[in-house]
Motif scaffolding. Structure first.
Motif, short mmCIF file in Angstrom:
data_model
loop_
_atom_site.label_atom_id
_atom_site.label_comp_id
_atom_site.label_asym_id
_atom_site.label_seq_id
_atom_site.Cartn_x
_atom_site.Cartn_y
_atom_site.Cartn_z
N VAL A 106 -12.45 12.91 -18.51
CA VAL A 106 -13.02 12.16 -17.38
C VAL A 106 -12.05 12.18 -16.21
O VAL A 106 -10.86 11.88 -16.38
N LYS A 107 -12.56 12.53 -15.05
CA LYS A 107 -11.73 12.47 -13.84
C LYS A 107 -12.17 11.30 -12.97
O LYS A 107 -13.35 11.14 -12.68
N LEU A 108 -11.19 10.49 -12.58
CA LEU A 108 -11.47 9.36 -11.68
C LEU A 108 -10.48 9.44 -10.52
O LEU A 108 -9.28 9.30 -10.72
N THR A 109 -10.99 9.70 -9.33
CA THR A 109 -10.14 9.77 -8.14
C THR A 109 -10.52 8.64 -7.21
O THR A 109 -11.70 8.45 -6.91
N LEU A 110 -9.53 7.90 -6.75
CA LEU A 110 -9.83 6.81 -5.82
C LEU A 110 -10.19 7.36 -4.45
O LEU A 110 -9.68 8.42 -4.05
N SER A 111 -11.05 6.66 -3.75
CA SER A 111 -11.31 6.98 -2.35
C SER A 111 -10.22 6.30 -1.51
O SER A 111 -9.52 5.40 -1.97
N ARG A 112 -10.11 6.75 -0.25
CA ARG A 112 -9.14 6.10 0.64
C ARG A 112 -9.48 4.62 0.78
O ARG A 112 -8.60 3.77 0.84
N LYS A 113 -10.75 4.33 0.81
CA LYS A 113 -11.19 2.94 0.93
C LYS A 113 -10.65 2.11 -0.25
O LYS A 113 -10.15 1.00 -0.05
N MET A 114 -10.75 2.64 -1.45
CA MET A 114 -10.25 1.90 -2.62
C MET A 114 -8.73 1.72 -2.58
O MET A 114 -8.20 0.77 -3.14
N MET A 115 -8.06 2.65 -1.89
CA MET A 115 -6.60 2.54 -1.78
C MET A 115 -6.20 1.22 -1.11
O MET A 115 -5.09 0.74 -1.27
N PHE A 116 -7.13 0.65 -0.32
CA PHE A 116 -6.82 -0.58 0.41
C PHE A 116 -7.08 -1.84 -0.40
O PHE A 116 -6.72 -2.92 0.02
N SER A 117 -7.76 -1.72 -1.54
CA SER A 117 -8.07 -2.94 -2.28
C SER A 117 -7.62 -2.91 -3.73
O SER A 117 -7.36 -3.96 -4.30
N ASN A 118 -7.50 -1.74 -4.34
CA ASN A 118 -7.37 -1.68 -5.80
C ASN A 118 -6.01 -1.23 -6.32
O ASN A 118 -5.84 -1.17 -7.54
N VAL A 119 -5.09 -0.88 -5.47
CA VAL A 119 -3.81 -0.35 -5.96
C VAL A 119 -2.61 -1.00 -5.27
O VAL A 119 -1.58 -0.37 -5.09
N GLY A 120 -2.78 -2.26 -4.94
CA GLY A 120 -1.64 -3.03 -4.44
C GLY A 120 -1.39 -2.90 -2.96
O GLY A 120 -1.97 -2.07 -2.27
N HIS A 121 -0.51 -3.76 -2.49
CA HIS A 121 -0.12 -3.78 -1.08
C HIS A 121 1.16 -4.58 -0.98
O HIS A 121 1.54 -5.27 -1.91
N ARG A 122 1.80 -4.48 0.18
CA ARG A 122 2.93 -5.38 0.45
C ARG A 122 2.33 -6.70 0.93
O ARG A 122 1.55 -6.70 1.88
N PRO A 123 2.68 -7.81 0.27
CA PRO A 123 2.01 -9.06 0.64
C PRO A 123 2.46 -9.60 1.99
O PRO A 123 3.57 -9.32 2.45
N LEU A 124 1.59 -10.38 2.58
CA LEU A 124 1.92 -11.13 3.79
C LEU A 124 3.10 -12.06 3.50
O LEU A 124 3.13 -12.71 2.46
N THR A 125 4.06 -12.11 4.41
CA THR A 125 5.16 -13.07 4.26
C THR A 125 5.25 -13.94 5.49
O THR A 125 4.96 -13.50 6.61
N GLN A 126 5.67 -15.17 5.26
CA GLN A 126 5.91 -16.14 6.35
C GLN A 126 7.27 -16.76 6.05
O GLN A 126 7.46 -17.34 4.98
N GLN A 127 8.22 -16.56 6.94
CA GLN A 127 9.60 -16.91 6.63
C GLN A 127 10.18 -17.81 7.71
O GLN A 127 10.31 -17.39 8.87
N ARG A 128 10.54 -19.02 7.31
CA ARG A 128 11.22 -19.91 8.26
C ARG A 128 12.72 -19.68 8.13
O ARG A 128 13.28 -19.79 7.04
N MET A 129 13.33 -19.36 9.25
CA MET A 129 14.76 -19.08 9.26
C MET A 129 15.46 -20.17 10.06
O MET A 129 15.06 -20.47 11.20
N ARG A 130 16.47 -20.74 9.48
CA ARG A 130 17.29 -21.72 10.21
C ARG A 130 18.74 -21.25 10.14
O ARG A 130 19.30 -21.12 9.05
N LEU A 131 19.30 -21.00 11.29
CA LEU A 131 20.67 -20.53 11.38
C LEU A 131 21.42 -21.44 12.34
O LEU A 131 20.84 -21.91 13.32
N ALA A 132 22.69 -21.64 12.05
CA ALA A 132 23.49 -22.46 12.96
C ALA A 132 24.90 -21.93 13.03
O ALA A 132 25.43 -21.39 12.05
N THR A 133 25.50 -22.06 14.21
CA THR A 133 26.90 -21.65 14.38
C THR A 133 27.70 -22.81 14.95
O THR A 133 27.14 -23.77 15.50
N ASP A 134 29.01 -22.67 14.83
CA ASP A 134 29.87 -23.62 15.53
C ASP A 134 29.96 -23.19 16.99
O ASP A 134 29.34 -22.20 17.41
N SER A 135 30.73 -23.93 17.75
CA SER A 135 30.76 -23.65 19.20
C SER A 135 31.39 -22.30 19.51
O SER A 135 31.20 -21.76 20.60
#
Lengths: 781, 332
Positions: free
Chosen positions: A299-328
């Protein structure tokens, strides 16, 4: 499954066991490598690819083969109410329509234990009638031809009970406090970061967002499954795959299918790249295997490009709060990164955004926390530089903003915080040259000509923006085995159950064997991509090269020893009766140690004198510390610096990346040509990340609506900047005899924040949410 | 893709005869002509187009570019985009058309795509192209998914409550500025339609995109003689540098001797539901100085009726800047 540290997982992989004893730090250094190490030889498999003879997974056409096409869900949250296959089943050529009700059992993988393996989506396909994300497989049509299978899949009628999906790109939901169940998890902490932040005179508190990105290797995923029924039991299945980890793939499929591991063979000879989405098996592989089992036909099963967007993973959305501080004085006193990423409803995948934060810069007070937010999306998976790449977008953007606030040159700010001690682990770095990367980059880029004021640099009618960012990626090395055969016809064969994802693994393996034996690469056959070979490493986390080459070198040494033993035993050999340990092999000749190699005898002559077909050696090697105990006392990472120039035409809001200088400290570079190619490719990917890429989920239904290459845009040739790649090429003294750390990820790290820094320099607009879009910049005149 | 009958037409009248059996020549036609196939085959794979019969017209003698007696240019419907863009007369006298063609698609697609086919290029609205979603253009009466959905690329001019799909063609924008005429062979004989009348606004019938009736075959496009003393150009703005549809584009034909505009044609792409001729901008230009102020005023006039949606508000300003830059470049 809580998947965080890709490298840790690879280093703890159960396959293989070192057969070379650990050396103490006092051991004398190995001979310097020959000229082939570091040379720019072309890919040994290049001609196969350029002539179209390299066989990729979907190139396998087996006798009696049939085709499978999945039916994909058109909701992202709900249940299947009915699934009518009657029309599809009556269509010409249709053999079977598989669905939850009639699928043979597919099992989950068991955690822990030998050969446990890691799958991508823990829920087996068609496991129940629930739908968790748009595009999820709900049925599979199998027919004599691809067109028949496709028509049958389209004819399957599915009705759903749909609930409102959540694909929100705001990861703002209220969760318990840090450390509480369900609250943020502390990834790293030291000192008193909050107190230091509160007390500091100069602060930055900003949130950065990176979108879901889809890997989109050129070659789409495909499985050709060939189930071979056996009258006497012991069915065997061969899966032709596009896999970055054939050994893991075999382990996983044995468990999914409930058959012994030795009855599963994975073949993945060539891979049209993966970028991480081919590391772990996806559901289509088990579907193809079980369909072949059911029908008794390949049996041959080839994904379509469309399926590449839903069925084989992705880099997840990230939301990153950064707090940095320095001395004078501008000295960093506190660094906090609190990030969230989305994950699927069936798997907990942490995008390890704090990968580099705890050690990149010297800072006494630090905390990194992470939290996961469930969304109706497919399971995320590592994408080139997982965690570090989005994490460095936040960290390096924040550092740039802080330097600007301090009126300090962003390169100088970074140099001021350079450290040779990993302050998280309290260990020295094995080989850190971030400072040298910045200095070389400044020189090659011409950084000293930069004027800091926004919009102050020009090229004709265009405004130039210059930006910089640092890069880092952990260096890892795992278990690997290899077999080397030196053959009586003067050729050599080297084999290992690893694979070449397109980066040049075939080539560097040939180079190592050539270095050890003196046999030219055109007389070396490299055999990879088959799980029936001795187990080799996964091609992930930039660890494959560092892992496989010690085993190849060890196997070569063992094979040379075997030739030497033959040399002293064969009666017609000039070395007959001598002590084999007094012999060496140089340039393909066996000679007495101390004698000139030219005085020796070609190894193939020795083998013929001994009437043996081949002298075989086997190498089994493990993590760096298994070879050199001192490695455990060091923190191993690669480093880099990215310098970016953008051209900005405010009249028409046209922004282009015009020039990139990429400097990488990746240990010794084994092949400058393939390495430069990887770095340049990563820069292009970084342009995509910075300016173009975003998987857009429609909030009403969860569909990734831009699921094609016209709407999910990536850089074209015309978008490509001038790319200037430099390697420091300083061997890492602790990772192995060649000192090569692996470079798959690091080239991408730092490109996007260098772009947004350059965009700010040109336009005065700070883009904290990728990608940079025209509408972000249109407000400026 | 659904199964279909395939035939080859050897004469124009045979093609027209075949097409006349279709119940419509618009969305949902059961007979389709195929030339380059770059739109049709794509949409058939997506099952957006599901013709019963596909008639190959590549064998028809419509592949010539010839001067007309009045000094214009007659372009056959089967002239490939790549050939038209490189035709010496087009490059020299209809620069805007050559530039527009070369800004579209990729070399591979331009080698296949034809003049007639490009006129009928369909929208790239993601909801039109995916049968899982409601779309009034694809299935009248089902609703528009784009108005409250992902509409960044979609139209801000000529929209209706039923459809905001953009006409994606670059060539059409240039042809509009050049005031081209479409040559059509129909069941009742040949006729000529000015391009301005060829494309329809979506209104309440977005499935109807042009004036073609069953059996109608585009046989060519006629360009009027070049207006002496004019300069023309095409400027296309988009996210990446190649192989992408316009966020905003402008086709300009202008004559401004001594710094005063005597003649102007302004057409916009990427912002309209059809190739967008801006008579307002033209009126604002003629008789005015070729200056930044009057160019900006013309741009404001061109966009005064713009009706943006949730994600494409930026196109209003972007289109204005596109017009100003194009006019500036054409008059320096």
């Amino acid at each position: 499954m809580d998947f965080t540290e890709l490298i840790e997982m690879i280093e703890s992989s159960p396959s293989g066991q070192a057969n070379s004893a650990p050396k103490s730090a006092g051991d004398k250094k190995p001979e310097p490598p020959s000229a082939i190490i570091g040379s720019s030889i072309s890919r040994v498999d290049g001609p196969l690819k350029t002539t179209g003879t390299a066989r990729y997974a979907s190139d396998y056409h087996l006798p009696r083969m049939v085709y499978a096409v999945p039916v994909c869900a058109t909701i992202s949250n709900g249940v299947i109410l009915s699934l009518d296959t009657s029309k599809a089943e009556s269509m010409p050529g249709v053999l079977h329509v598989m669905r939850h009700e009639n699928i043979a059992p597919l099992f989950r993988t068991s955690p822990g234990g030998a050969r446990s393996g890691r799958t991508s989506e823990s829920r087996p396909p068609l496991d129940d009638n629930s739908v968790y994300y748009w595009g999820q497989y709900v049925a599979l049509a199998v027919a004599e031809t691809f067109q028949q299978a496709q028509s049958a899949a389209e004819a399957v009628k599915v009705t759903y009970q749909s609930s409102k999906p959540n694909v929100s790109t705001k990861l703002d939901e209220t969760i318990p406090a840090t450390g509480q169940p369900g609250g943020p998890h502390v990834e790293s902490t030291r000192g008193k970061p909050q107190e230091a932040f509160d007390a500091a005179p100069i602060k930055l508190d900003a949130t950065y967002v990176t979108p879901a990105e889809t890997h989109n290797p050129m070659e789409m995923h495909a499985t050709v499954a060939d189930w071979q029924h056996s009258e006497t039991g012991g069915d065997k299945v061969i899966l032709y795959e596009s896999s970055q980890g054939i050994v893991n793939h075999a382990n996983v499929m044995a468990q999914h299918l409930g058959i012994p591991r030795e009855n599963v063979q994975i073949v993945s000879k060539f891979i049209g790249s993966g970028f991480g989405c081919k590391l772990f098996p996806w559901p289509h592989s088990a579907l193809a295997a079980t369909a072949s089992r059911k029908l008794g036909r390949p049996v041959k099963l080839t994904l379509s490009r469309k399926m590449m967007f839903s069925n084989v993973g992705h880099r997840p959305l990230t939301q990153q709060r950064m707090r940095l501080a320095t001395d004078s004085q501008g000295k960093l006193v506190s660094l906090q990164q609190d990030y969230r990423n989305h994950t699927s409803h069936v798997d907990d995948i942490r995008e390890n955004c704090g990968e580099a934060t705890p050690f990149l810069y010297s800072v006494p007070n630090l905390q990194v926390t992470s939290a996961l937010m469930k969304r109706n999306v497919g399971t995320p998976t590592p994408m080139r530089g997982p965690g570090a790449v989005p994490g460095l977008f936040a960290l390096e953007s924040a550092v740039d903003e802080l330097a600007i606030q301090l009126k300090m040159d962003p390169v100088q700010f970074r140099l001021n915080h350079d450290t040779l001690i990993d302050e998280e682990k309290n260990k020295p770095f094995s080989s850190r040259h971030l400072k040298e990367c910045l200095e070389l980059g400044c020189d090659k880029f011409g950084w000293s000509k930069r004027t800091p004021a926004v919009g102050s640099m020009r090229k004709g009618d265009l405004i130039l923006g210059w930006g910089v960012a640092c890069a880092s990626w952990g260096a890892g090395r795992g278990n690997s085995e290899a077999v080397v055969a030196l053959r009586a016809d003067g050729t050599a064969r080297v084999s290992s159950g690893t694979q070449d994802p397109g980066t040049g693994t075939y080539t560097v393996v040939a180079q190592i064997l050539s270095d050890k034996t003196g046999i030219p690469t055109d007389r070396i056959e490299v055999v990879l991509g088959d799980s029936s070979l001795v187990p080799g490493p996964m091609s992930g986390g930039s660890t494959a090269t560092a892992s496989v080459i010690p085993s190849v070198a060890e196997a070569a040494r063992q094979a040379i020893q075997a030739v030497c033993v033959n040399a002293v035993r064969a009666r017609t050999s000039p070395f007959f009766g001598k002590d084999p340990t007094t012999l060496a092999m140089t340039n393909g000749r066996i000679h007495a140690k101390g004698d000139k190699p030219e005085t020796g005898t070609p190894f193939q002559d020795i083998l013929r004198m001994a009437s043996v077909a081949a002298a075989v050696g086997e190498g089994k090697t493990g993590p760096a510390a298994s070879e050199n105990k001192a490695a455990a006392d060091h923190s191993m990472h690669s480093f880099g610096a990215q310098f970016v120039e953008v051209e900005w035409d405010p009249g028409i809001a046209r922004l282009r990346v015009s020039r990139v200088v990429s400097v990488v400290d990746g240990g010794r570079i084994l092949n400058k040509k393939t390495a430069t190619n990887q770095m340049a490719g990563a820069v292009v990917m970084g342009v995509g990340m910075g300016l173009f890429e975003e998987t857009i989920y429609d909030p009403r239904n969860g569909h990734a609506v831009n699921d094609n290459f016209a709407d999910y845009i990536v850089p074209t040739i015309a978008d490509m900047p001038q790319i200037d790649v430099h390697f420091l090429d300083i061997p890492d003294p602790f990772i192995g005899e060649y000192g090569a750390r692996g470079i798959g990820e690091i080239g991408l790290a730092g490109v996007a924040p260098a772009i947004t820094a350059a965009v700010y320099h040109a336009t005065g607009v700070r883009v904290r949410q990728l990608p940079v879009r025209i509408e972000d910049l249109l407000t400026t005149a | 893709m659904d199964a279909f009958q395939f035939s080859r037409a050897t004469t124009v009248s045979q093609a027209v005869q075949s097409g006349s059996g279709s119940q419509t020549s618009q969305q949902g036609a059961d007979v389709r002509f195929v030339a380059g196939g770059t739109t049709l085959i794509d949409l058939m794979k997506l099952r957006v187009e599901r013709p019963r019969i596909v008639v190959d017209i590549n064998g028809l003698p419509l592949d010539k570019v010839e001067p007309t007696p009045s000094g214009g240019l007659a372009v056959g419907a089967l002239v490939r985009n790549a050939d038209l863009a490189q035709h010496p007369t087009v490059k020299q006298s209809y620069t805007v058309l050559s530039e527009a063609l070369l800004s579209g698609a990729s070399p591979q697609l331009r080698n296949m795509a034809t003049t007639g086919g490009n006129l009928l290029q369909r929208t790239r609205c993601v909801y039109f192209r995916d049968t899982a979603h409601a779309c009034n253009k694809r299935e009248p009466g089902t609703g528009c998914s784009a108005i409250d959905g992902h509409n960044r690329m979609l139209a801000i001019l000529g929209t209706s409550a039923e459809c905001i799909a953009t006409n994606p063609s670059d060539m059409n924008v240039a042809l509009t500025a050049l005031e081209a005429t479409i040559q059509i062979q129909g069941v009742k004989g040949p006729r000529s339609v000015p391009i301005h009348d060829f494309f329809l606004l979506p209104g309440s019938t977005p499935q109807r995109e042009n004036v073609l009736e069953p059996g109608d075959l585009i046989t060519g496009v006629t360009l009027p003689p070049p207006v002496p003393g004019t300069r023309s150009l095409y400027l296309k703005l988009r996210d990446r540098a190649a192989y992408e549809f316009a966020l905003a584009s402008a086709a300009i034909v202008i004559k401004a001797p001594g710094g005063r505009v005597e003649y102007a044609r302004v057409a916009l792409g990427g912002v309209g539901t059809r190739p967008w001729r801006s008579l307002e901008a033209e009126k604002a230009l003629v008789g005015r100085p070729a200056s930044p102020a009057s160019f900006r005023h013309a741009a404001e006039m061109a966009l005064k009726d713009a009706h943006p949606h949730s994600e494409n508000g930026f196109k209003v300003e972007l289109a204005k800047r596109c017009i100003v830059r194009a006019l500036t470049t054409a008059t320096v």
